[in-house]
Design a protein around this motif. Structure first.
Motif, short mmCIF file in Angstrom:
data_model
loop_
_atom_site.label_atom_id
_atom_site.label_comp_id
_atom_site.label_asym_id
_atom_site.label_seq_id
_atom_site.Cartn_x
_atom_site.Cartn_y
_atom_site.Cartn_z
N SER A 9 -7.77 3.90 0.05
CA SER A 9 -7.89 3.40 -1.31
C SER A 9 -6.63 2.64 -1.74
O SER A 9 -6.72 1.68 -2.52
CB SER A 9 -8.15 4.56 -2.28
OG SER A 9 -7.10 5.50 -2.27
N CYS A 10 -5.49 3.06 -1.21
CA CYS A 10 -4.25 2.33 -1.51
C CYS A 10 -4.22 0.98 -0.79
O CYS A 10 -3.76 -0.02 -1.33
CB CYS A 10 -3.04 3.17 -1.13
SG CYS A 10 -2.77 4.60 -2.22
N ILE A 33 -1.03 6.56 4.63
CA ILE A 33 -1.43 5.79 3.45
C ILE A 33 -2.95 5.83 3.35
O ILE A 33 -3.65 5.55 4.32
CB ILE A 33 -0.96 4.33 3.57
CG1 ILE A 33 0.56 4.27 3.81
CG2 ILE A 33 -1.33 3.54 2.31
CD1 ILE A 33 1.05 2.89 4.19
N ALA A 40 0.83 -1.21 0.00
CA ALA A 40 0.00 0.00 0.00
C ALA A 40 0.87 1.26 0.00
O ALA A 40 0.53 2.26 -0.66
CB ALA A 40 -0.93 0.00 1.21
N LYS A 79 -4.33 2.58 -9.19
CA LYS A 79 -3.74 2.03 -7.97
C LYS A 79 -3.68 0.50 -8.04
O LYS A 79 -2.65 -0.11 -7.71
CB LYS A 79 -4.54 2.47 -6.75
CG LYS A 79 -4.47 3.96 -6.45
CD LYS A 79 -5.28 4.29 -5.21
CE LYS A 79 -5.16 5.76 -4.80
NZ LYS A 79 -5.78 6.67 -5.77
N SER A 84 -8.77 4.47 -8.78
CA SER A 84 -8.67 3.14 -8.18
C SER A 84 -8.10 2.13 -9.17
O SER A 84 -7.37 1.21 -8.78
CB SER A 84 -10.05 2.67 -7.69
OG SER A 84 -10.98 2.65 -8.77
N ILE A 92 2.12 1.74 -3.51
CA ILE A 92 1.03 2.24 -4.35
C ILE A 92 0.79 3.72 -4.07
O ILE A 92 0.55 4.51 -4.98
CB ILE A 92 -0.25 1.42 -4.12
CG1 ILE A 92 -0.04 -0.03 -4.61
CG2 ILE A 92 -1.44 2.05 -4.82
CD1 ILE A 92 -1.16 -0.97 -4.23
N GLN A 93 0.84 4.11 -2.79
CA GLN A 93 0.67 5.51 -2.43
C GLN A 93 1.71 6.38 -3.14
O GLN A 93 1.40 7.46 -3.65
CB GLN A 93 0.81 5.68 -0.91
CG GLN A 93 0.67 7.10 -0.41
CD GLN A 93 -0.79 7.55 -0.39
OE1 GLN A 93 -1.65 6.83 0.10
NE2 GLN A 93 -1.06 8.72 -0.94
N GLY A 138 -0.60 7.42 -5.97
CA GLY A 138 -1.48 8.03 -4.97
C GLY A 138 -2.49 8.99 -5.57
O GLY A 138 -3.58 9.16 -5.03
#
Length: 359
Positions: A321-322, A318, A256, A271, A268, A259-260, A264
């Motif tokens: 969504s991540c 974070i 996560a 990500k 979605s 991904i952030q 970020g």
């Protein structure tokens, strides 16, 4: 001089001891590769039973000492060599299949040619020096094309504050400042003094003397390095099986965090795509088989390389969504098929999602 290429500018950051590294890709021209090939980064550490039948350490040391002095390459001939395998290949002490193994080269690895004879090439890839069969190597334009595809040009800011100006002139207006973890896209190396960059919706200019450019290609591992790494992994291993993927208690948070850093500001779908690339690598035989192993692999994820992933992971800053994207990717969801690479859209063919292309 480097011209007409894009790269992400990285502000200087603290490196983790395991060298958290970044998924950052750059199309570099032949002169760029030649200039920075001497500083190849440490390679991927996924192997397929390479540790049997190895040469003894004294022999390997002797081989290393004689490697550079015995090179037969012409000074004006390209010495770039790239590996052309899906998983890994053995590197041997002598130019024969019966010779002892001294290490392993992995998918996407490269190095420098030291000598060629009878369908074999003696090469140097990081600390690994030995003979590899030409059947599994690329040379010349083919090697350069692969290096363009998988090599990384890392651009690091070497000052606390870097001014972005409207023109390549010290008297031009300042439109912004780069600090901390700021990232930009290089548009062009204008001349020896200035680099043009994307700054928001504008084109800005920064002084070249305050940035350092370094071209990276993944490298192989010696048998000694493999054994040391495997022992460290055994000592540190606290994993639980989730389906076909080995996942640690903090791996969801680590994924996560990556991904952030990488997506970020994306949707979605963007990500999830980044998370899916990591998990595709985990499931592939050509990369480490853990999330942390993939993210820590050298020269792949720039936010990890410059310490940003570590800081985000530690701070816990974070978004949910991540986390959701990380959990979905770990559970097997993918919107990029089997893609194992991505970069900013514009320099590579592939599946376009938000502002990045995946392949």
């Amino acid at each position: 001089m480097l011209r007409g290429r894009r790269a992400r500018i990285l502000c200087a950051g603290i490196l983790l001891c395991l060298s958290l590294s970044g998924m950052f890709y750059m199309e570099a021209d032949a002169s760029t590769r030649k200039e920075y090939l001497d500083s190849l980064s440490v390679g991927i550490s996924q192997i397929v039973d390479p540790t049997t039948g190895g040469a003894d350490e004294q022999t390997i040391r002797e081989l290393t000492e004689m490697a550079e002095s015995n090179s037969t390459r012409s000074s004006d001939e390209s010495d770039l060599v790239m590996v052309n395998v899906q998983v890994a290949m053995n590197v041997r002490l002598e130019a024969t299949e019966e010779s002892d193994k001294v290490g392993v080269l992995y998918k996407d690895c490269g190095g420098r040619i030291l000598e060629r004879k009878d369908g074999w090439t003696r090469l140097k890839s990081g600390d690994l020096i030995g003979w590899a069969s030409d059947d599994y190597l690329l040379f010349g334009e083919d090697a350069e094309a692969m290096a363009d595809d998988v090599g990384n040009l890392i651009v690091t800011i070497e000052t606390e504050i870097l001014r972005v100006r409207t023109e390549p002139d010290n008297g031009a207006d300042v439109i912004g400042l780069l600090t901390g973890d700021d990232e930009l896209e290089i548009i062009e190396i204008v001349d020896d003094n200035w680099i043009s960059v994307e700054y928001g919706e504008e084109t800005g200019y920064v002084q070249a003397e305050y940035v350092d450019l370094d071209f990276h290609i993944d490298e192989g591992e010696t048998l000694a390095a493999i054994k040391k790494r495997e022992e460290a992994e055994r000592q540190a291993k606290l994993y639980a099986n989730q389906g076909a993927v080995v996942v640690g208690g903090d791996d969801t948070r680590l994924l996560a965090a990556l991904i952030q850093c990488e997506a970020g500001g994306e949707t979605s779908n963007g990500k999830l795509a980044v998370g899916a690339v990591v998990m595709n690598r985990v499931r592939s035989g050509a990369y480490p088989n853990t999330i942390s192993g993939v993210i820590f692999a050298s020269g792949q994820f720039t936010p990890a390389l410059n310490g940003k992933v570590a800081r985000v992971y530690t701070s816990g800053n974070i978004s949910e969504s991540c986390y959701e994207a990380a959990r979905a990717a770990i559970n097997g969801e993918t919107n990029v098929g089997g893609a194992t690479h991505f970069r900013r859209a514009g320099n590579h063919d592939g599946l376009l999602i938000d502002h990045q292309v995946f392949w």
